[in-house]
Design a protein around this motif. Structure first.
Motif, mmCIF file in Angstrom:
data_model
loop_
_atom_site.group_PDB
_atom_site.id
_atom_site.type_symbol
_atom_site.label_atom_id
_atom_site.label_comp_id
_atom_site.label_asym_id
_atom_site.label_seq_id
_atom_site.Cartn_x
_atom_site.Cartn_y
_atom_site.Cartn_z
ATOM 1 N N ALA A 40 0.833 -1.192 0.000
ATOM 2 C CA ALA A 40 0.000 0.000 0.000
ATOM 3 C C ALA A 40 0.870 1.245 0.000
ATOM 4 O O ALA A 40 1.981 1.239 0.518
ATOM 5 N N ALA A 41 0.357 2.292 -0.612
ATOM 6 C CA ALA A 41 1.060 3.566 -0.611
ATOM 7 C C ALA A 41 1.132 4.093 0.819
ATOM 8 O O ALA A 41 0.268 3.814 1.646
ATOM 9 N N GLU A 42 2.157 4.854 1.088
ATOM 10 C CA GLU A 42 2.288 5.467 2.410
ATOM 11 C C GLU A 42 1.605 6.828 2.391
ATOM 12 O O GLU A 42 1.830 7.630 1.485
ATOM 13 N N VAL A 43 0.758 7.070 3.369
ATOM 14 C CA VAL A 43 0.058 8.347 3.486
ATOM 15 C C VAL A 43 0.423 8.966 4.823
ATOM 16 O O VAL A 43 0.242 8.349 5.869
ATOM 17 N N THR A 44 0.953 10.177 4.768
ATOM 18 C CA THR A 44 1.313 10.922 5.973
ATOM 19 C C THR A 44 0.419 12.147 6.057
ATOM 20 O O THR A 44 0.308 12.897 5.080
ATOM 21 N N VAL A 45 -0.219 12.335 7.194
ATOM 22 C CA VAL A 45 -1.102 13.483 7.392
ATOM 23 C C VAL A 45 -0.558 14.312 8.546
ATOM 24 O O VAL A 45 -0.323 13.788 9.637
ATOM 25 N N ASN A 46 -0.351 15.594 8.288
ATOM 26 C CA ASN A 46 0.106 16.526 9.314
ATOM 27 C C ASN A 46 -0.925 17.635 9.452
ATOM 28 O O ASN A 46 -1.434 18.142 8.445
ATOM 29 N N TYR A 47 -1.210 18.009 10.682
ATOM 30 C CA TYR A 47 -2.145 19.094 10.957
ATOM 31 C C TYR A 47 -1.323 20.307 11.378
ATOM 32 O O TYR A 47 -0.647 20.278 12.399
ATOM 33 N N ILE A 48 -1.386 21.367 10.587
ATOM 34 C CA ILE A 48 -0.602 22.566 10.821
ATOM 35 C C ILE A 48 -1.401 23.520 11.709
ATOM 36 O O ILE A 48 -2.449 24.009 11.314
ATOM 37 N N GLU A 49 -0.906 23.716 12.902
ATOM 38 C CA GLU A 49 -1.544 24.589 13.900
ATOM 39 C C GLU A 49 -3.037 24.279 14.084
ATOM 40 O O GLU A 49 -3.896 25.138 13.867
ATOM 41 N N PRO A 50 -3.362 23.073 14.520
ATOM 42 C CA PRO A 50 -4.775 22.693 14.673
ATOM 43 C C PRO A 50 -5.519 23.528 15.707
ATOM 44 O O PRO A 50 -6.744 23.623 15.643
ATOM 45 N N GLY A 51 -4.803 24.140 16.620
ATOM 46 C CA GLY A 51 -5.457 25.007 17.605
ATOM 47 C C GLY A 51 -6.072 26.244 16.977
ATOM 48 O O GLY A 51 -6.906 26.910 17.585
#
Length: 161
Positions: free
Chosen positions: A23-34
């Motif tokens: 499977a492809a690698e999926v990276t999710v980052n949340y930039i300043e979620p606050g």
């Protein structure tokens, strides 16, 4: 008997590592979620929303070829509906189908073999979220956001069939 067990364990590890490469690698980052436009007030609820969205992006990534890596940076989220404080301690999210549609702003990069195949910024929104058929159950609190993400993912990454 010990050499057989060792061989079986080694074979199992090889299968597990090979299965991960399918499977492809999926990276999710949340930039300043606050600073996101609309998230639940309680920290545990915010964590659940981000975890659920991450899992959804990763599930979609399984449709990509195994040699591809997708990185998504979520820059802002505005969930469907509006939150109203409730006197009993739990806040209510009310969906009216007006100007409360789901929105998301993100940046993405799809790579394979060190080369960038696609990248860009995306503004996701679904003004007609209450009028569309939704394949997610009514019990899924992020069903409108997931449908919106599915539409974007299919249009952006999957070839026309």
């Amino acid at each position: 008997m010990k050499p057989l067990m060792r061989q079986l364990a080694l074979a199992g590890l090889c299968l597990l590592s090979a299965g991960g490469a399918l499977a492809a690698e999926v990276t999710v980052n949340y930039i300043e979620p606050g600073k996101f436009a609309d998230m639940p007030f309680e920290p545990w609820e915010r964590e659940n929303v981000l975890k659920d969205l991450t899992e959804h992006f990763q599930k979609l990534g399984k449709q990509l070829p195994a040699d591809q890596n997708l990185t998504i940076e979520v820059l802002d989220i505005d969930l469907a509906g509006r939150i109203y404080p409730n006197m009993r301690g739990q806040n209510l999210r009310v969906l009216r189908g007006g100007a409360d549609w789901p929105r998301m702003r993100l940046r993405y990069r799809l790579e394979a073999g060190g080369q960038v195949l696609a990248s860009g910024d995306a503004e996701l929104s679904d003004m007609m979220y209450m009028q569309r058929n939704n394949r997610f159950s009514d019990g899924d609190t992020l069903r409108f956001e997931k449908q919106m993400i599915d539409d974007w993912f299919n249009k952006t990454f999957l070839p026309r069939r």
